[in-house]
Design a protein around this motif. Structure first.
Motif, short mmCIF file in Angstrom:
data_model
loop_
_atom_site.label_atom_id
_atom_site.label_comp_id
_atom_site.label_asym_id
_atom_site.label_seq_id
_atom_site.Cartn_x
_atom_site.Cartn_y
_atom_site.Cartn_z
N UNK A 82 0.77 -1.21 0.10
CA UNK A 82 0.04 -0.03 -0.14
C UNK A 82 0.74 1.25 0.05
N UNK A 83 1.97 1.23 0.81
CA UNK A 83 2.75 2.40 0.93
C UNK A 83 3.35 2.64 -0.30
N UNK A 84 3.96 1.56 -0.95
CA UNK A 84 4.63 2.00 -2.48
C UNK A 84 3.61 2.41 -3.23
N UNK A 85 2.48 1.78 -3.48
CA UNK A 85 1.43 2.30 -4.63
C UNK A 85 1.02 3.70 -4.26
N UNK A 86 1.00 4.07 -2.88
CA UNK A 86 0.54 5.33 -2.60
C UNK A 86 1.67 6.46 -3.02
N UNK A 87 3.04 5.96 -2.77
CA UNK A 87 4.00 6.87 -3.06
C UNK A 87 4.09 7.24 -4.75
N UNK A 88 3.87 5.91 -5.56
CA UNK A 88 3.94 6.08 -6.91
C UNK A 88 2.72 6.70 -7.38
N UNK A 89 1.52 6.64 -6.83
CA UNK A 89 0.26 7.42 -7.08
C UNK A 89 0.42 8.86 -7.02
N UNK A 90 1.17 9.48 -5.81
CA UNK A 90 1.28 10.73 -5.75
C UNK A 90 2.29 11.07 -6.72
N UNK A 98 -5.25 12.39 -8.62
CA UNK A 98 -6.01 12.91 -7.59
C UNK A 98 -6.04 11.93 -6.43
N UNK A 99 -6.58 12.74 -5.33
CA UNK A 99 -6.62 12.00 -3.90
C UNK A 99 -7.75 11.02 -4.20
N UNK A 100 -8.99 11.11 -4.94
CA UNK A 100 -9.78 9.97 -5.15
C UNK A 100 -9.21 8.96 -5.80
N UNK A 101 -8.46 9.19 -6.83
CA UNK A 101 -7.87 8.23 -7.71
C UNK A 101 -6.74 7.46 -7.07
N UNK A 102 -6.07 8.10 -6.25
CA UNK A 102 -5.09 7.65 -5.36
C UNK A 102 -5.61 6.62 -4.36
N UNK A 105 -11.52 -9.26 -5.58
CA UNK A 105 -11.28 -9.35 -6.92
C UNK A 105 -12.39 -8.50 -7.66
N UNK A 106 -13.55 -8.55 -7.54
CA UNK A 106 -14.61 -7.70 -8.21
C UNK A 106 -14.33 -6.15 -7.78
N UNK A 107 -14.40 -5.93 -6.70
CA UNK A 107 -14.21 -4.55 -6.19
C UNK A 107 -12.89 -3.86 -6.73
N UNK A 108 -11.82 -4.60 -6.82
CA UNK A 108 -10.54 -4.16 -7.34
C UNK A 108 -10.69 -3.76 -8.81
N UNK A 109 -11.34 -4.76 -9.50
CA UNK A 109 -11.89 -4.69 -11.00
C UNK A 109 -12.41 -3.15 -11.16
N UNK A 110 -13.42 -2.98 -10.45
CA UNK A 110 -14.24 -1.52 -10.48
C UNK A 110 -13.38 -0.45 -10.05
N UNK A 111 -12.26 -0.52 -9.44
CA UNK A 111 -11.48 0.65 -8.82
C UNK A 111 -10.38 1.03 -9.80
#
Length: 139
Positions: free
Chosen positions: A25-33, A38-42, A110-116
């Motif tokens: 999660x921390x790695x992905x948050x860093x890359x998203x930033x 946007x904060x919502x997309x992050x 899986x289904x939730x992740x696919x929607x996000x």
């Protein structure tokens, strides 16, 4: 935590324990930033990554996530590849159905992740593991 940059600028993180899910999660948050999502997309991407990392650990017996900033067709995004060598998913359609779970969860991983995320590819073979590739594009 074991992270290793590969030759293409990706970072590979081993998912072997609950702490690994937090580190993913921390790695992905860093890359998203860094990608200026946007904060919502992050939040959407970090949530999807958390679910997929947990699945990799719990159902796949551990594995890896490879994370990279990508550029395609003039747009920039983040691509995450979760891979394990676990038992695989015998019925992908069922596994992607909201509310279905093979464990004690809520059946939204899986289904939730696919929607996000914007792009979602699941490859699996019984007895050979599962790879889930997701991409979130900057708007």
């Amino acid at each position: 935590m074991v992270t290793t940059p590969d030759h293409a600028g990706s970072t590979v993180l081993s998912i072997t324990a609950n702490d690994s899910v937090v580190q993913a999660r921390q790695l992905v948050r860093t890359l998203a930033h860094e990608c200026q999502l946007s904060l919502v997309e992050q939040t959407k991407l970090v949530t999807a990554a958390s679910e997929l990392a947990r699945n990799t650990l719990v159902y796949g017996g551990g594995g890896t996530v490879t994370a990279a900033l990508v550029t395609e067709h003039g747009r920039r995004g983040i691509r995450l590849v979760f891979a394990d060598q676990g038992p695989g998913i015998p019925d992908v359609d069922l596994a992607l159905t909201d509310g279905w779970t093979s464990g004690s969860g809520m059946g939204l991983g899986l289904s939730g992740s696919r929607r996000l995320v914007d792009d979602f590819v699941l490859e699996t073979a019984v007895g050979a593991g599962t790879t889930v590739t997701v991409t979130k594009w900057s708007r």
